[in-house]
Structures are given as structure tokens and as C-alpha cells.
Scaffold this motif. Structure first.
Motif, PDB file in Angstrom:
ATOM      1  N   SER A 130      -1.823   5.815 -14.617  1.00 18.84           N
ATOM      2  CA  SER A 130      -0.555   5.209 -14.402  1.00 18.84           C
ATOM      3  C   SER A 130      -0.662   3.431 -13.951  1.00 18.84           C
ATOM      4  N   LEU A 131      -1.699   3.174 -13.458  1.00 13.46           N
ATOM      5  CA  LEU A 131      -2.103   1.793 -13.312  1.00 13.46           C
ATOM      6  C   LEU A 131      -2.305   1.162 -14.416  1.00 13.46           C
ATOM      7  N   TYR A 132      -3.049   1.759 -15.034  1.00  9.99           N
ATOM      8  CA  TYR A 132      -3.235   1.035 -16.372  1.00  9.99           C
ATOM      9  C   TYR A 132      -2.093   0.979 -17.446  1.00  9.99           C
ATOM     10  N   VAL A 133      -1.234   1.891 -17.550  1.00  8.15           N
ATOM     11  CA  VAL A 133       0.049   1.633 -18.219  1.00  8.15           C
ATOM     12  C   VAL A 133       0.789   0.533 -17.958  1.00  8.15           C
ATOM     13  N   PHE A 285     -12.066   8.118  -4.493  1.00  8.52           N
ATOM     14  CA  PHE A 285     -11.617   7.285  -3.183  1.00  8.52           C
ATOM     15  C   PHE A 285     -10.845   5.787  -3.756  1.00  8.52           C
ATOM     16  N   GLY A 286     -11.376   5.327  -4.783  1.00  3.56           N
ATOM     17  CA  GLY A 286     -10.676   4.125  -5.267  1.00  3.56           C
ATOM     18  C   GLY A 286     -10.380   3.968  -6.538  1.00  3.56           C
ATOM     19  N   ILE A 287      -9.512   2.956  -6.669  1.00  6.48           N
ATOM     20  CA  ILE A 287      -9.058   2.523  -8.229  1.00  6.48           C
ATOM     21  C   ILE A 287      -8.729   1.115  -8.374  1.00  6.48           C
ATOM     22  N   GLN A 288      -9.317   0.364  -9.436  1.00  9.84           N
ATOM     23  CA  GLN A 288      -9.103  -0.845  -9.652  1.00  9.84           C
ATOM     24  C   GLN A 288      -7.589  -0.880 -10.024  1.00  9.84           C
TER      25      GLN A 288
END
Length: 505
Positions: A130-133, A285-288
Motif C-alpha cells: 500500500s505504501l509503495y503504490v 513491527f515497521g515499514i519504511q
């Protein structure tokens, strides 16, 4: 494929609203998570023992529920592995993530509940997309396949319950993916979950050469091994000759800094993107969440309640434990989690440093047990990885792995030093210069190390062994730890690893 790509891109974009919600209301979300976990597990053996029904505040939770390391919670996990249910979590648990984190002889087996699979690990993967697109709305990601390098699966190691399975978290996730996700990835599970890594890499390379690979997912070290095998088989100069539509590498498990230039050489494209995730055996836990950033967004609605121990108090008789609202930027904390898989106030062994509290972003700074502090230098993994990355950049070299530990004072010397074993892909032209630059970078990054290096009074110039490729793979293989989640320990406060590895030089 264009229609599918457009549809999938639209689907994944819709999650952004929920991400914004927990970014804007982090403490409210965390409070909801805590009491949902307590309510759900109130009638488990663990919940009854620690009076979950009577907990009405964080103060109660902090006071009544003890902190656990793996040894402390292991008896509950072993009960579950033997087939007993409702011990630490009410729903049935049949999957266990095998985690060593390093190469210690004892493996950890982390419970993976249906909720942790669906609401944590799978959700994390969806949010990553989702964050990537949203960053790259013109993406063609879904016109091809994702090449993911997973681990392997085994039956229950206790050999008393044939209805449960263990394996690397990547393998557990891969085995349980929904059908639509299986169709979007390569290679097939028969190859992806093989346990013999040398044969597996060969078969993965030959299978995926035929595919339109648009993304890579995995640990940088093993991804490099696979890429090189593909280049060897195809006799190509770079990987874009094989996969011209490759556009992103989703990576995690180890710091990417030392590998960045090497990937750029193998994938020479300004359109190639890199996105870091923090998905451990215990949870996602985390995503850039920002372009060209080394910070990770703390994912707060995955069924995980977070607490933190200031690193300078970690291991004290009365450790200070704080919730999310009390963390400060720039300080190192040991991570403490309670999860929807029945881990309660569990020390996972990782340390983090917050860079922002609006929203909560952080960097992984190391491991609670991976540091060198034999002489008061307090060298942590973050220092070592950044120093190595800077040194490689300044000397035009590239590495595949490293480890370091102390050399203690001897009978006839009043100084110690650090000993490094570094495996190079491109050796430095001047090894003495490399050692001096590495030392200088460490001194810039760590004032305690710098103080101990003053005029060689406590620490002398480091000893560096310049190893060629294959050394660490040989060592891992000798330990029966080749592949999967097993990683070379970056730092150790003893010589256990160093003495074994240097014997192979």
C-alpha cells in the motif's frame, strides 16, 4: 495484465486511511490493543495466573504481569507445541516460527497464531504494498511476479505433536498465503521451501529466469547469492538483462547500508527502488513509509502492544519500563512486546532508536546482546554498520558480511583492541588504509570508543582480517545454520564466534 495491475493498485491504496488513523491517534490505538489482548486471553492459563480479568489499567498490567525473556516464556510455548491449547492464547496454535537471530546452538520457537498471521504478518505485507503504490502510483508491480526467498519448514521438533509445524517466519508466511498471493509470487512452494540451500538457490535461479519478475523480497545477503547465480547461468552483465521490469527490492533482517552500492551495480537503474521492512519471527513491527529514508514507521494496529526499556537500564535488577507515550528521540531502547500470538511482555532482543514521535518513526539500532563493551566503549551494531558502510564508500570496496569482537588485555600489555573479520566482494587496494578509515569512522560515530582510542591508551588500532567470499557461508554450514533466518552476529562481547571463524581463515 494492465487491468489487473490497475485494480490491485487501487485495492492497496485504500489502506492508507487506516495507516493515517494510527499515525494521528497512536496512544488511543495502543490502549485499545492492550485491552483487546487482555480481554481475549483472560481465560487462558496465562491469563488466569496473572489475573487478566482484574486488570483495568496499564498500571495494573505493569504491576502484575512479569517481563519475560525466551527462557521465561519457553515452558508455556513448549506446552503449546506438545498440543495443549489455551495456554497463552485462546485460539489454536499449530505454527511456530523457528528463530535464532544469530547462530546460537539453541533455536527459539515463536508461536504464530491465526490472528498474528492474518492481522500482523499478512497485514504488514499488504501495508508494505500500500505504501509503495502510494509513493509510485505509476507502478507496474502487478504486471509481473514477486520473487521471494523464503526459508524451510519442518514438523514439530519435539516429535510429540504431528499436527504442528515449525520453520523460518518467511516459510510459515509463504505456506499460509491465500491463493491470489501464491499466484503472484515465484518460484513454486516445492522449490521455495526446500531446506538444502545450495540446491535451492540453483533451482530458484533456473525457475525464475523464465518469469517476469517485478519485485524481490528477502534478506540482502541471500538475495545477492541468488542474483549472482542468475547472472552466472544467463551470462548476463546485470540483472536487468534477465528481468527488465524489476522495480523494487523489499528487504529486511540486516542493515542495508553495506549492500546498497553492490545492489546498484547489479541493478543499474534509476527506476529501481528499495524499501525496508522490520518483520521478525515475533511480529511485523515497521515499514519504511517515506521515500529515500532510513526510518521505519512503527505499525501500531497489528495486535501488538509496545513497551520499552531504556538501554542503559536494560538488565538492571529493577528495569524501568515505559509505554510508547514516554519514549524520547535519540535514545536507545530495548523492545518489549505483548502480542496476539500469546507473547506477554516479551523481550525480543532488538534495540530501537526513535527519530520522531509525531508520527512514531525509528531505526533499528542493534541487539541487546550484540555489542562490544569490554572496555567501556559501548559499541553497538548501528555504529559498526554505519562505519563499515562509510568506509566501503570511501575506499571503493564492497562487503558481503562481517563480525567483530574484543581482544582482551594480555599479561604483558595494558591495551585491548577489536578484532574484525570482514568478507569482501571487492577487496580494498590498500588494506592498511581501510583499517585506519574504519577506525576513524568508528571514532566519529561513537564518543566512548573515541575516548578509549585516545593515544592508544585503552584500545589500539583494530585488527582486521580481509577474507574472500565464502568464509561466513562455510562457518554457517559447519554450524548447521545455512540459510533461512540465520544471520552472522555483527558484534559480540566475547570471542566465541571470532575464535571459530578465524580458525577457518
Amino acid at each position: 495484465m494492465e487491468v489487473i495491475n490497475t485494480f490491485m493498485t487501487w485495492i492497496f491504496k485504500n489502506r492508507i486511511g487506516q495507516i493515517e488513523k494510527f499515525k494521528n491517534n497512536p496512544l488511543e490505538i495502543q490502549r485499545e490493543i492492550l485491552f483487546r489482548l487482555i480481554h481475549t486471553a483472560k481465560d487462558t492459563e496465562f491469563g488466569k495466573k496473572y489475573h487478566f480479568r482484574q486488570i483495568s489499567s496499564y498500571k495494573d498490567f505493569n504491576q502484575w504481569v512479569p517481563v519475560h525473556d525466551y527462557e521465561g516464556i519457553m515452558p508455556y510455548i513448549q506446552q503449546t507445541m506438545k498440543g495443549q491449547q489455551n495456554v497463552i492464547w485462546p485460539t489454536s496454535i499449530h505454527w511456530f516460527s523457528k528463530s535464532s537471530g544469530t547462530t546460537s546452538s539453541r533455536s527459539k520457537f515463536i508461536p504464530v497464531s491465526p490472528e498474528s498471521l492474518e492481522d500482523c504478518h499478512f497485514k504488514g505485507g499488504k501495508d508494505m504494498l500500500s505504501l509503495y503504490v502510494n509513493h509510485y502510483p505509476e507502478t507496474k508491480l502487478f504486471t509481473g511476479k514477486s520473487l521471494s526467498i523464503g526459508g524451510s519448514l519442518q514438523t514439530n521438533p519435539l516429535d510429540v505433536n504431528k499436527n504442528s509445524f515449525s520453520g523460518d517466519i518467511s516459510a510459515v508466511i509463504m505456506r499460509n498465503l491465500p491463493k491470489w498471493a501464491q499466484l503472484a509470487r515465484t518460484p513454486g512452494l516445492d522449490i521455495a521451501l526446500m531446506s538444502e540451500w545450495e540446491e535451492k538457490i540453483e533451482k530458484m535461479a533456473r525457475e525464475t529466469i523464465k518469469e517476469n519478475v517485478t519485485s524481490l523480497t528477502g534478506v540482502p545477503t541471500w538475495t545477492l547469492v541468488l542474483i549472482k547465480k542468475v547472472l552466472e547461468i544467463t551470462q548476463s552483465s546485470n540483472i536487468l538483462d534477465v528481468w527488465p521490469n524489476l522495480e523494487v527490492f523489499f528487504h529486511g533482517a540486516v542493515a542495508f547500508g553495506p549492500y546498497r552500492e553492490l545492489f546498484r551495480n547489479l541493478i543499474p537503474s534509476d527506476g529501481m527502488h528499495y524499501m525496508e521492512t522490520y518483520n521478525a519471527s515475533e511480529g511485523f513491527f515497521g515499514i519504511q513509509d517515506q521515500k529515500n529514508s532510513e526510518e521505519l514507521l512503527l505499525m501500531l494496529d497489528y495486535g501488538i502492544f509496545y513497551e520499552f526499556i531504556p538501554l542503559d537500564q536494560h538488565g538492571d535488577h529493577e528495569e524501568k519500563i515505559i509505554p510508547l507515550d514516554q519514549v524520547e528521540t535519540g535514545k536507545n531502547y530495548a523492545l518489549l512486546i505483548s502480542t496476539n500470538a500469546g507473547l506477554w511482555r516479551y523481550k525480543i532482543g532488538d534495540t530501537v532508536k526513535f527519530t520522531s514521535t509525531r508520527p512514531y518513526r525509528f531505526k533499528i539500532s542493534g541487539r541487546t546482546k550484540h555489542f562490544i563493551n569490554a572496555f567501556g566503549e559501548e559499541l553497538i551494531v548501528e555504529n559498526a554498520e554505519n562505519a563499515i558502510a562509510n568506509t566501503c564508500k570511501m575506499t571503493g570496496t564492497s562487503i558481503s558480511n562481517f563480525t567483530a569482537g574484543p581482544v582482551y588485555f594480555g599479561e604483558n600489555q595494558n591495551q585491548g583492541t577489536h578484532e574484525w573479520v570482514i568478507e569482501f566482494i571487492e577487496m580494498p587496494a590498500d588494506t592498511d588504509a581501510f583499517t585506519r578509515i574504519l577506525d576513524d569512522e568508528l571514532r566519529k560515530l561513537n564518543s566512548d570508543y573515541d575516548a578509549k582510542r585516545y593515544r592508544d591508551m585503552v584500545l589500539k588500532l583494530p585488527i582486521v582480517h580481509f577474507a574472500s567470499q565464502g568464509l561466513f557461508e562455510k562457518w554457517l554450514k559447519s554450524k548447521g545454520k545455512l540459510g533461512g533466518q540465520n544471520k552472522v552476529p555483527r558484534l559480540a562481547n566475547n570471542r566465541d564466534y571470532l575464535d571459530e571463524i578465524t580458525k577457518l581463515l
